[in-house]
Design a protein around this motif. Sequence first.
Motif, PDB file in Angstrom:
ATOM      1  N   LEU A  72      -7.415   2.192  -6.814  1.00  0.00           N
ATOM      2  CA  LEU A  72      -6.856   1.454  -5.693  1.00  0.00           C
ATOM      3  C   LEU A  72      -7.376   0.036  -5.806  1.00  0.00           C
ATOM      4  N   ALA A  73      -6.458  -0.920  -5.989  1.00  0.00           N
ATOM      5  CA  ALA A  73      -6.824  -2.313  -6.211  1.00  0.00           C
ATOM      6  C   ALA A  73      -6.169  -3.193  -5.159  1.00  0.00           C
ATOM      7  N   THR A  74      -6.897  -4.224  -4.690  1.00  0.00           N
ATOM      8  CA  THR A  74      -6.343  -5.106  -3.668  1.00  0.00           C
ATOM      9  C   THR A  74      -6.262  -6.547  -4.161  1.00  0.00           C
ATOM     10  N   HIS A  75      -5.208  -7.206  -3.748  1.00  0.00           N
ATOM     11  CA  HIS A  75      -4.911  -8.617  -3.922  1.00  0.00           C
ATOM     12  C   HIS A  75      -5.208  -9.145  -5.331  1.00  0.00           C
ATOM     13  N   TYR A  76      -6.280  -9.945  -5.493  1.00  0.00           N
ATOM     14  CA  TYR A  76      -6.495 -10.582  -6.797  1.00  0.00           C
ATOM     15  C   TYR A  76      -6.810  -9.580  -7.900  1.00  0.00           C
TER      16      TYR A  76
ATOM     17  N   CYS B 206      -0.547  11.888 -15.599  1.00  0.00           N
ATOM     18  CA  CYS B 206      -1.894  12.379 -15.344  1.00  0.00           C
ATOM     19  C   CYS B 206      -2.704  11.512 -14.397  1.00  0.00           C
ATOM     20  N   GLY B 207      -2.445  10.224 -14.366  1.00  0.00           N
ATOM     21  CA  GLY B 207      -3.207   9.312 -13.531  1.00  0.00           C
ATOM     22  C   GLY B 207      -2.301   8.551 -12.591  1.00  0.00           C
ATOM     23  N   ARG B 208      -2.910   7.676 -11.808  1.00  0.00           N
ATOM     24  CA  ARG B 208      -2.120   6.951 -10.817  1.00  0.00           C
ATOM     25  C   ARG B 208      -2.836   5.678 -10.410  1.00  0.00           C
ATOM     26  N   ALA B 209      -2.056   4.631 -10.192  1.00  0.00           N
ATOM     27  CA  ALA B 209      -2.587   3.361  -9.722  1.00  0.00           C
ATOM     28  C   ALA B 209      -1.881   2.971  -8.445  1.00  0.00           C
ATOM     29  N   MET B 210      -2.646   2.395  -7.521  1.00  0.00           N
ATOM     30  CA  MET B 210      -2.092   1.907  -6.271  1.00  0.00           C
ATOM     31  C   MET B 210      -2.584   0.482  -6.071  1.00  0.00           C
ATOM     32  N   PHE B 211      -1.631  -0.411  -5.794  1.00  0.00           N
ATOM     33  CA  PHE B 211      -1.980  -1.807  -5.565  1.00  0.00           C
ATOM     34  C   PHE B 211      -1.565  -2.207  -4.163  1.00  0.00           C
ATOM     35  N   SER B 212      -2.446  -2.964  -3.490  1.00  0.00           N
ATOM     36  CA  SER B 212      -2.201  -3.345  -2.104  1.00  0.00           C
ATOM     37  C   SER B 212      -2.470  -4.828  -1.887  1.00  0.00           C
ATOM     38  N   ASP B 213      -1.532  -5.515  -1.221  1.00  0.00           N
ATOM     39  CA  ASP B 213      -1.778  -6.865  -0.730  1.00  0.00           C
ATOM     40  C   ASP B 213      -2.297  -6.830   0.696  1.00  0.00           C
ATOM     41  N   LEU B 214      -2.530  -5.637   1.218  1.00  0.00           N
ATOM     42  CA  LEU B 214      -3.227  -5.470   2.493  1.00  0.00           C
ATOM     43  C   LEU B 214      -4.726  -5.446   2.206  1.00  0.00           C
ATOM     44  N   HIS B 215      -5.477  -6.261   2.927  1.00  0.00           N
ATOM     45  CA  HIS B 215      -6.928  -6.192   2.853  1.00  0.00           C
ATOM     46  C   HIS B 215      -7.431  -5.259   3.949  1.00  0.00           C
ATOM     47  N   ALA B 216      -8.572  -4.657   3.703  1.00  0.00           N
ATOM     48  CA  ALA B 216      -9.135  -3.712   4.674  1.00  0.00           C
ATOM     49  C   ALA B 216      -9.981  -4.426   5.722  1.00  0.00           C
TER      50      ALA B 216
ATOM     51  N   ASP C 218       7.620  -6.899   3.180  1.00  0.00           N
ATOM     52  CA  ASP C 218       7.753  -8.000   4.127  1.00  0.00           C
ATOM     53  C   ASP C 218       9.241  -8.329   4.225  1.00  0.00           C
ATOM     54  N   THR C 219       9.836  -8.025   5.357  1.00  0.00           N
ATOM     55  CA  THR C 219      11.289  -8.176   5.485  1.00  0.00           C
ATOM     56  C   THR C 219      11.708  -9.596   5.835  1.00  0.00           C
ATOM     57  N   SER C 220      10.749 -10.537   5.968  1.00  0.00           N
ATOM     58  CA  SER C 220      11.116 -11.919   6.271  1.00  0.00           C
ATOM     59  C   SER C 220      11.556 -12.669   5.018  1.00  0.00           C
ATOM     60  N   THR C 221      11.338 -12.079   3.851  1.00  0.00           N
ATOM     61  CA  THR C 221      11.695 -12.728   2.597  1.00  0.00           C
ATOM     62  C   THR C 221      12.921 -12.059   2.001  1.00  0.00           C
ATOM     63  N   SER C 222      13.575 -12.754   1.105  1.00  0.00           N
ATOM     64  CA  SER C 222      14.732 -12.201   0.402  1.00  0.00           C
ATOM     65  C   SER C 222      14.600 -12.498  -1.098  1.00  0.00           C
ATOM     66  N   PRO C 223      14.441 -11.441  -1.924  1.00  0.00           N
ATOM     67  CA  PRO C 223      14.331 -10.035  -1.511  1.00  0.00           C
ATOM     68  C   PRO C 223      12.992  -9.768  -0.806  1.00  0.00           C
ATOM     69  N   ALA C 224      12.924  -8.634  -0.113  1.00  0.00           N
ATOM     70  CA  ALA C 224      11.715  -8.274   0.616  1.00  0.00           C
ATOM     71  C   ALA C 224      10.540  -8.134  -0.351  1.00  0.00           C
ATOM     72  N   GLU C 225       9.441  -8.820  -0.063  1.00  0.00           N
ATOM     73  CA  GLU C 225       8.282  -8.772  -0.942  1.00  0.00           C
ATOM     74  C   GLU C 225       7.468  -7.499  -0.696  1.00  0.00           C
ATOM     75  N   THR C 226       6.981  -6.933  -1.771  1.00  0.00           N
ATOM     76  CA  THR C 226       6.225  -5.688  -1.735  1.00  0.00           C
ATOM     77  C   THR C 226       4.778  -5.948  -1.315  1.00  0.00           C
ATOM     78  N   LYS C 227       4.266  -5.124  -0.430  1.00  0.00           N
ATOM     79  CA  LYS C 227       2.883  -5.262   0.024  1.00  0.00           C
ATOM     80  C   LYS C 227       2.005  -4.083  -0.379  1.00  0.00           C
ATOM     81  N   LEU C 228       2.602  -2.965  -0.744  1.00  0.00           N
ATOM     82  CA  LEU C 228       1.847  -1.787  -1.192  1.00  0.00           C
ATOM     83  C   LEU C 228       2.733  -1.021  -2.152  1.00  0.00           C
ATOM     84  N   LEU C 229       2.214  -0.727  -3.345  1.00  0.00           N
ATOM     85  CA  LEU C 229       2.994  -0.020  -4.354  1.00  0.00           C
ATOM     86  C   LEU C 229       2.116   0.971  -5.098  1.00  0.00           C
ATOM     87  N   SER C 230       2.764   1.920  -5.775  1.00  0.00           N
ATOM     88  CA  SER C 230       2.028   2.867  -6.619  1.00  0.00           C
ATOM     89  C   SER C 230       2.872   3.222  -7.828  1.00  0.00           C
TER      90      SER C 230
END
Length: 474
Positions: free
Chosen positions: A294-298, A413-423, A381-393
């Motif tokens: 699980l990786a965030t932002h930068y 076998c494995g999995r990656a999750m990326f988030s532009d949400l900070h905790a 984020d639905t304010s952009t066109s196309p909608a920008e992704t904030k969480l993906l896997s």
Amino acid sequence: MWTRQRLVAVFAVVSALGGCANSESVESAEAASELDASVTRIPAAAPVMVPCEGLVCAVNTSCPNGKAASVSGTLYDPAGRNPLRGLAYIPTDPQAALLPLTTGTGSCSDSCDSYGAIGAYVTGAETDVNGTFTLEGAPTGKSVPLVVQVGKWRRVVTIDTTDCTDTVVPASLTRLPRNQQEGDIPQMAIVTGACDELACFMRDIGLDPVEFSGPAGGGRLHVYKGASPGPDLGGGGPGPAGDWPVAGCPLWATKSALEKYDLVLLGCECGKHNETKPDMGPMHDWLAEGGRVLATHYQSTWFKNGPPDFQGVANWTASQSNGPTPGPFRTDGTFPRGVELQAWLGDAGELNADGTIRLDPTDVSTSVSTVNSPTERWLEDTSTSPAETKLLSFTTPIGGVTLDGGESPVTYCGRAMFSDLHAGGGGQPSAAPVPASCVGGAMSAEEKALEFAFFDLAGLCYSPPPAEKEAPPH
């Protein structure tokens, strides 16, 4: 290979056949699902001696309502705050130890199997998205073992059940373990980032401070101090925290170093800091054999600037924004778990009247535009066109791999999750030591969304649906 879809199917088959199975007898259970539906069963009240084993012998099938006892409850995170999707089951032998959950990774073929080790059971079920479960055909008696499990998070408690009725288990007994004394916890590592409170997020979901330790400290969350600098270890288990010279971090220097871990969390370091990541190959290869991250932002640099197949999972923005990002934000309802996340956040009180999510704009950044199938977009984020992704896997290895000489289906076998949400953090850097600096309190909407994603990442192996193909021209 153990996937969520396969284990749930086996639970359903075994439940229909009266219980008593294990994760090593899947082929028998799956074959049983093809039995002729017209087979006549012996009436429950008939005085027939039926061979039984362990707690199966304590299942009363002669109740007036035609049903045996049952057990119901709700599976919660370690903090006992939020419900989770997972497994609940009653082992067959109350005296036997549960099957061991091996930690770390070794090979693609072994990684998924290590998540599905549940042993012989009398009755079991997957919880629904709100964590609720009902185990039909439960044994009657004192100190009946009950197991709740999400991947390699596992806790066993004992309950007293009543004949021919439903026993409702209190929430205090159906939460996941907070420490190793309470049960099994995956072996994890975290790279602390000054621009993200990912370590405090782990505290907020209920992980005991004693489990925060240095790499040699014996805790289940090994703390590595990130660049910029990231928070040091303080107020937890034995230290010191992992640190590294500018040339690179020992955590990801080799694949064998990563293989000690089931899951790695990469907090935002306020910048890419590629100088500490001179070789991104070990992380790529570890994920391909079953690692989870699980990786965030930068930390998007692992994908945006990583090996070519990682670069192609999404369309990364040329530059990255630190926020605030005003939104509005929505879940992606084009795949099942996106729909589940929307419902779950609604039940958690984090949706506005129009269905948008109450995210704090200061905790939302921008790193990626759109995703490329079969990568799954969770939040947008639905304010952009196309909608920008904030969480993906996305699942790994990219494209999958065939095992058993090519006779098995394609395996991931494995999995990656990326988030532009900070905790948390609101965009203000902090190097205060963790977990000592974690203040607790109510979880934010960002933390709740990340919690849903985190335990989905930590669960059974998952294979994405095949990409849709365009219809051939007429």
